[in-house]
Design a protein around this motif. Sequence first.
Motif, short mmCIF file in Angstrom:
data_model
loop_
_atom_site.label_atom_id
_atom_site.label_comp_id
_atom_site.label_asym_id
_atom_site.label_seq_id
_atom_site.Cartn_x
_atom_site.Cartn_y
_atom_site.Cartn_z
N THR A 6 0.47 -1.41 0.25
CA THR A 6 0.29 -0.03 -0.10
C THR A 6 0.61 1.21 0.22
OG1 THR A 6 -0.27 -0.13 2.44
CG2 THR A 6 -2.22 -1.29 0.94
N MET A 7 2.65 0.82 0.46
CA MET A 7 2.76 2.05 0.05
C MET A 7 2.73 3.23 -1.19
SD MET A 7 5.43 1.52 2.88
CE MET A 7 6.25 3.27 3.23
N THR A 8 3.45 4.22 -1.62
CA THR A 8 3.75 4.34 -2.47
C THR A 8 5.41 5.12 -2.97
OG1 THR A 8 1.44 5.58 -2.68
CG2 THR A 8 3.51 6.59 -3.85
N LYS A 9 5.82 4.92 -4.27
CA LYS A 9 7.29 4.73 -3.83
C LYS A 9 8.02 6.53 -4.35
CE LYS A 9 10.33 3.39 -7.78
NZ LYS A 9 10.07 2.53 -8.77
N PRO A 10 8.92 6.39 -3.97
CA PRO A 10 9.47 7.61 -3.52
C PRO A 10 9.79 7.63 -5.64
CG PRO A 10 10.62 6.36 -3.06
CD PRO A 10 9.46 4.94 -2.95
N THR A 11 10.00 9.11 -6.11
CA THR A 11 10.61 9.08 -7.40
C THR A 11 11.88 9.94 -7.37
OG1 THR A 11 8.61 11.39 -7.68
CG2 THR A 11 8.56 8.84 -8.24
N ALA A 12 11.65 10.80 -6.09
CA ALA A 12 13.03 11.49 -6.36
C ALA A 12 13.45 11.61 -4.88
CB ALA A 12 13.43 12.52 -6.52
N VAL A 31 28.50 7.94 -2.79
CA VAL A 31 27.99 7.00 -4.28
C VAL A 31 27.64 5.71 -4.33
CG1 VAL A 31 29.29 6.56 -6.07
CG2 VAL A 31 29.51 8.19 -4.88
N THR A 32 27.70 4.88 -3.77
CA THR A 32 26.83 3.58 -3.87
C THR A 32 25.20 3.88 -3.33
OG1 THR A 32 28.95 2.34 -3.43
CG2 THR A 32 26.43 1.50 -3.03
N LEU A 33 25.40 4.77 -2.21
CA LEU A 33 23.62 4.69 -2.42
C LEU A 33 22.87 5.45 -2.94
CD1 LEU A 33 21.22 5.02 -0.35
CD2 LEU A 33 22.34 7.33 0.70
N ALA A 34 23.74 6.51 -3.80
CA ALA A 34 22.47 7.40 -4.99
C ALA A 34 23.05 6.50 -5.87
CB ALA A 34 23.88 8.75 -4.87
N GLN A 35 23.83 5.61 -6.93
CA GLN A 35 23.63 4.60 -7.46
C GLN A 35 22.38 3.78 -7.09
OE1 GLN A 35 27.23 3.82 -7.50
NE2 GLN A 35 27.80 4.26 -9.95
N ALA A 36 22.40 3.34 -5.80
CA ALA A 36 20.99 1.87 -5.67
C ALA A 36 19.85 2.44 -5.90
CB ALA A 36 21.57 1.66 -4.52
N LEU A 37 20.00 3.82 -5.40
CA LEU A 37 18.34 4.81 -5.37
C LEU A 37 17.41 4.67 -6.85
CD1 LEU A 37 18.96 7.38 -2.64
CD2 LEU A 37 17.15 6.05 -3.05
N HIS A 38 19.01 5.20 -8.05
CA HIS A 38 18.80 5.29 -9.70
C HIS A 38 17.98 3.75 -9.95
CE1 HIS A 38 19.17 6.60 -13.27
NE2 HIS A 38 19.59 5.55 -13.63
N SER A 39 19.26 3.15 -9.28
CA SER A 39 18.83 1.34 -9.73
C SER A 39 17.24 0.65 -9.83
CB SER A 39 20.04 0.75 -9.12
OG SER A 39 21.08 1.17 -10.01
N ALA A 40 16.71 1.77 -8.50
CA ALA A 40 15.66 1.04 -8.00
C ALA A 40 14.56 2.64 -8.98
CB ALA A 40 15.67 1.74 -5.82
N GLY A 41 14.91 2.69 -9.05
CA GLY A 41 13.88 4.05 -9.70
C GLY A 41 13.57 5.70 -9.60
N VAL A 42 14.69 5.74 -9.00
CA VAL A 42 14.19 6.83 -7.58
C VAL A 42 15.98 7.87 -8.05
CG1 VAL A 42 14.45 8.25 -5.62
CG2 VAL A 42 13.60 5.68 -5.93
N GLY A 43 15.39 8.96 -8.48
CA GLY A 43 16.21 9.60 -9.36
C GLY A 43 16.72 10.67 -8.10
N PRO A 44 18.30 10.42 -8.17
CA PRO A 44 19.14 10.91 -7.33
C PRO A 44 19.49 12.05 -7.69
CG PRO A 44 20.89 8.85 -7.95
CD PRO A 44 18.74 9.00 -8.70
N VAL A 45 19.73 13.00 -6.61
CA VAL A 45 20.31 14.26 -6.55
C VAL A 45 21.13 14.18 -5.48
CG1 VAL A 45 19.54 17.41 -6.75
CG2 VAL A 45 18.02 14.77 -7.65
N VAL A 46 22.73 14.73 -5.56
CA VAL A 46 23.19 15.05 -4.56
C VAL A 46 23.67 16.79 -4.74
CG1 VAL A 46 25.58 14.90 -3.84
CG2 VAL A 46 24.38 13.32 -4.20
N GLY A 47 23.35 17.61 -3.38
CA GLY A 47 23.71 18.68 -3.69
C GLY A 47 24.33 19.18 -2.32
N GLY A 48 25.06 20.29 -2.56
CA GLY A 48 25.72 20.48 -1.57
C GLY A 48 27.07 22.59 -2.38
#
Length: 130
Positions: A6-12, A31-48
């Motif tokens: 019933t949960m909605t998957k995040p998109t970003a 970096v590994t976390l961000a790539q895993a998010l991308h592989s799961a269909g979640v668009g990662p953005v790193v900001g700083g």
Amino acid sequence: MPNASTMTKPTAAFIAAPDKAGTDAQNNAYVTLAQALHSAGVGPVVGGSAVAAGAGGLITAVLKNAAAAKAVSTVNDMDQSTGQVAVVFVLYQESANSSAAAGHYGTTGSTDGLLPKLPTLQPVPSPSPS
């Protein structure tokens, strides 16, 4: 009670880069976390800030990793208003199409520009009086 069906998957997702240089192990974990998010269909953005785009910074680690640089968008001027606006636009784009090529924005180093191409926003209908 929410469950997986019933949960909605995040998109970003936004990952805040530390405002100091990290070790290779620390940066590689992000970096590994961000790539895993991308592989799961979640668009990662790193900001700083510009510090994160300097030697030992997380944004530099993303850009030095060829696979991550193609999949993970970055914004390197989050300490400025334009960087904060850029993150909103990049998250919007990632929400609309998480498989799109990554973009790299900001004022430090070689980037795709200060801001991404502005999205075409759809009008929100006005509520009808009841």
